[in-house]
Scaffold this motif. Structure first.
Motif, PDB file in Angstrom:
ATOM      1  N   GLY A  21       0.815  -1.207   0.000  1.00 36.87           N
ATOM      2  CA  GLY A  21       0.000   0.000   0.000  1.00 36.87           C
ATOM      3  C   GLY A  21       0.847   1.255   0.000  1.00 36.87           C
ATOM      4  O   GLY A  21       0.511   2.244  -0.661  1.00 36.87           O
ATOM      5  N   ALA A  22       1.981   1.228   0.713  1.00 32.25           N
ATOM      6  CA  ALA A  22       2.878   2.378   0.757  1.00 32.25           C
ATOM      7  C   ALA A  22       3.487   2.640  -0.619  1.00 32.25           C
ATOM      8  O   ALA A  22       3.600   3.793  -1.053  1.00 32.25           O
ATOM      9  N   VAL A  23       3.880   1.573  -1.315  1.00 31.09           N
ATOM     10  CA  VAL A  23       4.411   1.715  -2.670  1.00 31.09           C
ATOM     11  C   VAL A  23       3.345   2.299  -3.598  1.00 31.09           C
ATOM     12  O   VAL A  23       3.614   3.197  -4.410  1.00 31.09           O
ATOM     13  N   PHE A  24       2.131   1.792  -3.453  1.00 28.74           N
ATOM     14  CA  PHE A  24       1.009   2.296  -4.253  1.00 28.74           C
ATOM     15  C   PHE A  24       0.807   3.792  -4.016  1.00 28.74           C
ATOM     16  O   PHE A  24       0.596   4.569  -4.956  1.00 28.74           O
ATOM     17  N   MET A  25       0.898   4.221  -2.759  1.00 20.48           N
ATOM     18  CA  MET A  25       0.676   5.632  -2.430  1.00 20.48           C
ATOM     19  C   MET A  25       1.762   6.531  -3.002  1.00 20.48           C
ATOM     20  O   MET A  25       1.499   7.679  -3.350  1.00 20.48           O
ATOM     21  N   VAL A  26       2.993   6.024  -3.093  1.00 21.68           N
ATOM     22  CA  VAL A  26       4.070   6.813  -3.695  1.00 21.68           C
ATOM     23  C   VAL A  26       3.705   7.194  -5.128  1.00 21.68           C
ATOM     24  O   VAL A  26       3.842   8.355  -5.544  1.00 21.68           O
ATOM     25  N   PHE A  27       3.190   6.225  -5.871  1.00 19.12           N
ATOM     26  CA  PHE A  27       2.807   6.492  -7.256  1.00 19.12           C
ATOM     27  C   PHE A  27       1.540   7.340  -7.335  1.00 19.12           C
ATOM     28  O   PHE A  27       1.401   8.182  -8.242  1.00 19.12           O
ATOM     29  N   VAL A  28       0.624   7.151  -6.381  1.00 20.25           N
ATOM     30  CA  VAL A  28      -0.595   7.970  -6.377  1.00 20.25           C
ATOM     31  C   VAL A  28      -0.267   9.432  -6.098  1.00 20.25           C
ATOM     32  O   VAL A  28      -0.756  10.335  -6.787  1.00 20.25           O
ATOM     33  N   TRP A  29       0.568   9.689  -5.096  1.00 17.68           N
ATOM     34  CA  TRP A  29       0.924  11.077  -4.762  1.00 17.68           C
ATOM     35  C   TRP A  29       1.731  11.722  -5.869  1.00 17.68           C
ATOM     36  O   TRP A  29       1.543  12.902  -6.185  1.00 17.68           O
ATOM     37  N   SER A  30       2.637  10.943  -6.474  1.00 18.90           N
ATOM     38  CA  SER A  30       3.394  11.475  -7.609  1.00 18.90           C
ATOM     39  C   SER A  30       2.457  11.774  -8.770  1.00 18.90           C
ATOM     40  O   SER A  30       2.564  12.822  -9.426  1.00 18.90           O
ATOM     41  N   GLY A  31       1.537  10.847  -9.026  1.00 26.89           N
ATOM     42  CA  GLY A  31       0.558  11.055 -10.086  1.00 26.89           C
ATOM     43  C   GLY A  31      -0.345  12.239  -9.818  1.00 26.89           C
ATOM     44  O   GLY A  31      -0.774  12.940 -10.746  1.00 26.89           O
ATOM     45  N   TRP A  32      -0.632  12.485  -8.517  1.00 26.48           N
ATOM     46  CA  TRP A  32      -1.479  13.633  -8.175  1.00 26.48           C
ATOM     47  C   TRP A  32      -0.804  14.946  -8.567  1.00 26.48           C
ATOM     48  O   TRP A  32      -1.454  15.862  -9.103  1.00 26.48           O
TER      49      TRP A  32
END
Length: 295
Positions: A21-32
């Motif tokens: 989930g933490a890895v997923f959030m890194v890409f989500v925040w970067s994508g944001w």
């Protein structure tokens, strides 16, 4: 059969799931950051993007808000925490992204979080930090200066830099107070989208809007990413990750946000980086790693 057993074991391990989930959030925040930069370059205004985000989130979070025990929460605390992660943060970010590249914004906003965190902990709690963390903060501040460029470049884009610094400051206040007040994911999900949607609606209503000129596909993309993925899904994952791997470990993952943002901005937004900007991203990531590392 063997793959199904391994998958079941993986799903049953909360530490592994929290790490994924933490890895997923890194890409989500970067994508944001990438999506927000693209959004402000369209006909949508910062106010439009903010209203789309919290209006969508409030609709999907309404069932939680209706079942929430509002008597157990102090309203002014809920409002302060909601604003820290709410429309002041998004408006600062969006106005900054009008003139500042995505990779540079990733360094400024994410890099300054521990800096403001240390300052808040000292001013409010009297907590002193370690020499290692002071060294890390030094690296982060140096990275920020590198990303801002020459004095003339800072002068030309002073408003954008100031907005991004403001975004980092209010988000730092949110993280500090949410932990201090003991709010959970259920609390944040119930009141954060609703409070921001209600308070920001009059502001958006009185401002100019580019929504009528914007393709429906663009609005739907922003609504689904900003309002559902970022405001609801990652909120739940964040609290789950903090519970099972800890906030410090989670912050190590987040140290890669500036680096991932830079990688995504090149093919998606066609934003190239100079050698000095690449150096700034590396310094910021190293500084965040030093800051988050235990011991």
């Amino acid at each position: 059969m063997g793959n199904s057993v391994r998958l079941a074991k993986l799903q049953a391990n909360p530490v592994v799931m929290a790490s994924l989930g933490a890895v997923f959030m890194v890409f989500v925040w970067s994508g944001w950051i990438i999506l927000s930069r693209a959004g402000v370059q369209s006909s949508l205004t910062p106010a439009d993007l903010t209203m789309i985000r919290f209006g969508t989130a409030a609709v999907f979070a309404l069932p939680f808000a209706l079942r929430y025990d509002w008597a157990k929460v102090t309203l002014w605390k809920a409002v302060i925490v909601s604003l820290g992660c709410g429309f002041p943060y998004t408006m600062f970010s969006f106005y900054g992204l009008l003139s500042i590249k995505a990779a540079n914004a990733g360094v400024i906003v994410n890099g300054l979080l521990p800096v403001f965190g240390v300052i808040l902990a000292f001013l409010v709690l009297g907590e002193r930090t370690t020499i290692r963390r002071l060294f890390a903060i030094g690296l982060i501040l140096l990275a920020n200066l590198i990303m801002m460029g020459q004095p003339q470049a800072i002068q030309d884009n002073w408003f954008g830099w100031l907005m991004l610094i403001g975004a980092s400051l209010v988000f730092s206040i949110y993280m500090f107070l949410a932990k201090r007040y003991g709010f959970t994911s259920r609390d944040a999900l119930a009141f954060l989208p609703l409070i921001n949607a209600v308070l920001f609606l009059p502001i958006w209503w009185m401002s100019d809007s580019g929504i009528p000129e914007t393709p429906v596909s663009t609005i739907l993309l922003q609504a689904s990413y900003q309002g559902i993925l970022v405001s609801i899904v990652t909120l739940l994952i964040t609290f789950y990750a903090i519970k099972h791997i800890g906030a410090m470990t989670l912050s190590i993952y987040f140290s890669f946000v500036p680096f991932v943002t830079a990688l995504l901005a090149w093919p998606i937004l066609h934003e190239s980086l100079s050698i000095t900007e690449i150096l700034g991203i590396i310094l910021c990531s190293v500084g965040l790693l030093f800051y988050a590392r235990k011991g």
